[in-house]
Design an enzyme around this catalytic site. Structure first.
Site, PDB file in Angstrom:
ATOM      1  CB  SER A 233      -0.929   0.016   1.214  1.00 37.83           C
ATOM      2  OG  SER A 233      -0.177  -0.125   2.407  1.00 37.83           O
TER       3      SER A 233
ATOM      4  CG  ASP B  39      -3.377   5.766   6.675  1.00 35.55           C
ATOM      5  OD1 ASP B  39      -2.191   5.522   6.969  1.00 35.55           O
ATOM      6  OD2 ASP B  39      -3.944   5.280   5.673  1.00 35.55           O
TER       7      ASP B  39
ATOM      8  CG  HIS C  46      -0.463   4.030   4.333  1.00 35.98           C
ATOM      9  ND1 HIS C  46      -1.693   3.620   4.817  1.00 35.98           N
ATOM     10  CD2 HIS C  46       0.096   2.966   3.721  1.00 35.98           C
ATOM     11  CE1 HIS C  46      -1.875   2.341   4.493  1.00 35.98           C
ATOM     12  NE2 HIS C  46      -0.808   1.918   3.832  1.00 35.98           N
TER      13      HIS C  46
END
Length: 341
Positions: free
Chosen positions: A11, A304, A307
């Protein structure tokens, strides 16, 4: 600087592949993700804006590598290989080096599958350019590998894995599994690799939230360091075996630790809490449409639970792209780009 960038990973560099996985729990195709992206829209990037793969492409003079699953789902044309010419991203939120890592997200593209997808792209380039044209194109291109954090999170969260493997055995397994995939890529003309080492993942908000004092989780950090050491040893061995490869290892751990320990030197004021989320450190609930978000994203290292913000991603690439021997070795990304040019 190079003809193409092929991105493999999780991600940290997903640019929208997971949008095309119907049951995946690892998605970012909703607000407040993307609030600082050029069109203010959530694209599937786990960020308020661009991620490190985007900034790397900019430095190389390339467009961002598009998500592979978007290209193949849009492609009604029988031969759409021209859309692969400047590179493709196979990265997928939740992905790991080891196949079982992504299971908790229900659906993700593990590294083994990402490499399979690359082989299909390679075949398409051969059809488009001929085998020697494709080989020349691909050998000059960069292969960017950003993966491993989810494997460490998986180890940290699984008493079964910790019973089966000591930390050293586990990181050695990660490194040897990655080596197998790199050899596979090499047999399909990959020659120039950028390896993004693991950051101090124990310092991300989700991990700090597990400590009453909001301190970094030291065991998770120590496993990240242990993996980075195993990765670097594996790369040296691989270079001895395949002497036609070149690579740049990026010391993400040192860069991010520097952000966390000396925030003001980098323009950050908040290193513990996430910008977007709910609860303690904004880390009880992830970044959802109902979550709060910070008014100044530039102040925060973390967007978040896991990340970095766009600001942190941009600064990371600035540090490793050119002229930072303490952060990128045996050469920086700019030097790697010019190898064999």
């Amino acid at each position: 600087m190079v003809p193409a960038a092929f991105v493999f990973g999780d991600s940290l560099v997903d640019v929208g592949n997971n949008n095309h996985l119907p049951v995946s729990l690892a998605k970012a195709d909703f607000p407040h993700n993307g609030m600082d992206f050029p069109n203010k829209k959530a694209t599937g990037r786990f960020s308020n804006g661009k991620n490190s793969a985007d900034f790397l492409a900019e430095k190389l003079g390339l467009p961002p590598s598009p998500p592979y699953l978007a290209l193949v789902s849009n492609s009604s044309k029988s031969n759409s290989s021209s859309q692969f010419l400047t590179g493709v991203s196979f990265a997928s939120g939740g992905a790991g080096i080891l196949d079982g890592t992504a299971d908790k997200y229900k659906q993700s593209i593990p590294l083994t599958k990402q490499v399979e997808y690359y082989l299909a792209v390679h075949e398409s380039l051969v059809q488009h350019m001929g085998s020697s044209g494709a080989k020349q194109h691909v050998t000059k291109s960069l292969f960017i590998i950003v993966i491993g954090s989810n494997d460490i999170f998986g180890y940290s969260g699984s008493s079964d894995l910790r019973k089966q493997h000591t930390p050293q055995q586990y990181v050695d397994l990660m490194a040897s599994s990655l080596k197998d995939q790199l050899k596979h890529l090499h047999s399909y003309d990959a020659r120039k690799f950028v390896f993004v080492g693991l950051p101090p993942i124990g310092c991300c908000p989700s991990q700090r939230n597990q400590n009453k004092t909001a301190a970094c989780k030291e065991d998770t950090n120590s496993w990240s360091r242990m993996y980075n050491t195993a990765l670097q040893a594996m790369l040296k061995g691989l270079k001895a075996e395949l002497n036609d490869i070149s690579y740049s290892y990026l010391d993400t751990y040192a860069v991010v630790q520097n952000f966390v320990l000396n925030p003001s030197a980098h323009g950050f004021t908040e290193v513990k809490a996430a910008c977007c989320g709910l609860g303690n450190l904004n880390a009880k609930v992830g970044c959802l449409p109902i979550s709060h978000y910070c008014p100044n994203r530039r102040d925060h290292v973390f967007w978040d639970l896991y990340h970095p913000t766009e600001a942190a991603a941009r600064m990371f690439i600035d540090k490793v792209f050119h002229g930072a021997p303490q952060y990128a070795y045996p050469m920086d990304v700019q030097q790697l780009a010019t190898v064999g040019a």
